[in-house]
Enzyme design. Structure first.
Site, PDB file in Angstrom:
ATOM      1  CE  LYS A  13      -2.048  -0.503   3.890  1.00 18.62           C
ATOM      2  NZ  LYS A  13      -1.392  -1.716   4.342  1.00 18.62           N
ATOM      3  NE  ARG A  88      -3.846  -0.058  10.337  1.00 20.86           N
ATOM      4  CZ  ARG A  88      -2.726   0.413   9.750  1.00 20.86           C
ATOM      5  NH1 ARG A  88      -2.689   1.624   9.255  1.00 20.86           N
ATOM      6  NH2 ARG A  88      -1.671  -0.358   9.643  1.00 20.86           N
ATOM      7  NE  ARG A 127       7.705  -2.807   5.556  1.00 15.65           N
ATOM      8  CZ  ARG A 127       6.449  -2.394   5.712  1.00 15.65           C
ATOM      9  NH1 ARG A 127       5.710  -2.076   4.659  1.00 15.65           N
ATOM     10  NH2 ARG A 127       5.928  -2.321   6.906  1.00 15.65           N
ATOM     11  NE  ARG A 160       6.911  -0.218  10.043  1.00 19.31           N
ATOM     12  CZ  ARG A 160       5.704  -0.107   9.484  1.00 19.31           C
ATOM     13  NH1 ARG A 160       5.570   0.466   8.298  1.00 19.31           N
ATOM     14  NH2 ARG A 160       4.642  -0.552  10.085  1.00 19.31           N
ATOM     15  NE  ARG A 171       2.396  -4.220  11.337  1.00 22.82           N
ATOM     16  CZ  ARG A 171       3.349  -4.101  10.394  1.00 22.82           C
ATOM     17  NH1 ARG A 171       4.471  -4.785  10.487  1.00 22.82           N
ATOM     18  NH2 ARG A 171       3.172  -3.301   9.378  1.00 22.82           N
TER      19      ARG A 171
HETATM   20  P1  AMP Z   1       1.451   1.259   9.031  1.00 28.15           P
HETATM   21  O1  AMP Z   1       2.670   2.031   8.695  1.00 28.15           O
HETATM   22  O2  AMP Z   1       0.243   1.696   8.243  1.00 28.15           O
HETATM   23  O3  AMP Z   1       1.665  -0.227   8.994  1.00 28.15           O
HETATM   24  O4  AMP Z   1       1.100   1.629  10.557  1.00 28.15           O
HETATM   25  C1  AMP Z   1       1.996   1.334  11.607  1.00 28.15           C
HETATM   26  C2  AMP Z   1       1.269   1.361  12.946  1.00 28.15           C
HETATM   27  O5  AMP Z   1       0.725   2.676  13.168  1.00 28.15           O
HETATM   28  C3  AMP Z   1       0.065   0.434  13.064  1.00 28.15           C
HETATM   29  O6  AMP Z   1       0.431  -0.903  13.390  1.00 28.15           O
HETATM   30  C4  AMP Z   1      -0.722   1.116  14.166  1.00 28.15           C
HETATM   31  O7  AMP Z   1      -0.127   0.876  15.436  1.00 28.15           O
HETATM   32  C5  AMP Z   1      -0.526   2.585  13.834  1.00 28.15           C
HETATM   33  N1  AMP Z   1      -1.582   3.080  12.920  1.00 28.15           N
HETATM   34  C6  AMP Z   1      -1.418   3.579  11.661  1.00 28.15           C
HETATM   35  N2  AMP Z   1      -2.599   3.941  11.127  1.00 28.15           N
HETATM   36  C7  AMP Z   1      -3.539   3.659  12.078  1.00 28.15           C
HETATM   37  C8  AMP Z   1      -4.957   3.788  12.131  1.00 28.15           C
HETATM   38  N3  AMP Z   1      -5.674   4.273  11.095  1.00 28.15           N
HETATM   39  N4  AMP Z   1      -5.589   3.392  13.262  1.00 28.15           N
HETATM   40  C9  AMP Z   1      -4.904   2.914  14.328  1.00 28.15           C
HETATM   41  N5  AMP Z   1      -3.574   2.747  14.331  1.00 28.15           N
HETATM   42  C10 AMP Z   1      -2.887   3.124  13.228  1.00 28.15           C
END
Ligand code: AMP
Length: 219
Positions: A13, A88, A127, A160, A171
């Site tokens: 994404k 989300r 990654r 990460r 996740r």
């Molecule tokens: P991502 O980079 O999109 O994988 O997001 C990394 C982390 O940020 C996630 O595992 C959540 O802990 C937090 N996060 C990002 N976007 C959201 C969201 N819309 N709602 C809740 N937590 C979020």
């Protein structure tokens, strides 16, 4: 245009969000990136989010919604955006819908990226993410030109904390439980298209652009 991208971690994404935002000249709003920047700068928001992020849990809805709504009112977002990683949960989707209705700027498209869990696990194990611009690479499938250095901004690449296999599996569970059911919410509104996320980056971008134009034409 106003477009939402969602899908499991590892679906690509973030990469596609950058590509589509560049191609379509749209603002990019990536909630994970905003949180990581706040963690790096040790802000109040970053300290609050970090506890959840480091466990692979979702940050509470009220915190994320407040952050996204503030961003929606910034100048560069007015002519259109790509939202990556938000909404989300159902309350986030409802808050977004209400906020956009108030601003008379409804969503045009929601793309759900689809990929088997095992492929996602494999992708995320290799990654590497740029600390500065958050662009991603893969040691096996998409290495940077110089090891450990971002091709685009020269920032340092790292793994990460939440990309370890155990965290990725958690996740994915959170995704299937809390986020994937949003497909029905957006499908009911006639906004949803699925995009197969396996293949080359170019192939996936072409599929995403086609899905967006199909939706715009009402197909
Ligand atoms: P991502 O980079 O999109 O994988 O997001 C990394 C982390 O940020 C996630 O595992 C959540 O802990 C937090 N996060 C990002 N976007 C959201 C969201 N819309 N709602 C809740 N937590 C979020």
């Amino acid at each position: 245009m106003r477009i939402v991208l969602f899908g499991p971690p590892g679906a690509g994404k973030g990469t596609q969000a950058h590509r589509l935002a560049d191609r379509m000249d749209l603002a990019l709003i990536a909630t994970g990136d905003i949180f990581r920047a706040n963690v790096a700068n040790d802000t109040d928001l970053g300290r609050e989010a970090k506890a959840y992020m480091s466990k692979g849990e979702l940050v509470p809805d009220d915190v994320v919604v407040r952050m996204v709504l503030e961003r929606l009112d910034e100048e560069d977002v007015h002519h259109g955006f790509i939202l990556d990683g938000f909404p989300r949960t159902l309350p986030q989707a409802q808050a977004l819908e209400n906020a956009l209705a108030e601003r008379n700027r409804p969503l045009d498209a929601v793309l759900k990226f689809v990929i088997p869990d095992e492929v996602a696990v494999k992708r995320l194990a290799g990654r590497r993410t740029c600390r500065r611009c958050q662009r991603t690479y893969n040691v096996e499938f998409k290495p940077p030109r110089v090891e450990g250095v971002c091709d685009v901004c020269g920032g340092e690449l790292h793994q990460r904390e939440d990309d370890s296999e155990e965290m990725v599996r958690h996740r994915l569970e959170v995704y299937h439980q809390d986020t994937e059911p949003l497909d029905f919410y957006f499908w009911e509104r006639g906004l949803l298209r699925q995009v197969e996320a396996e293949g080359t980056e170019d192939q996936v971008t072409e599929r995403a652009l086609k899905a967006i134009s199909d939706l715009a034409e009402g197909d």
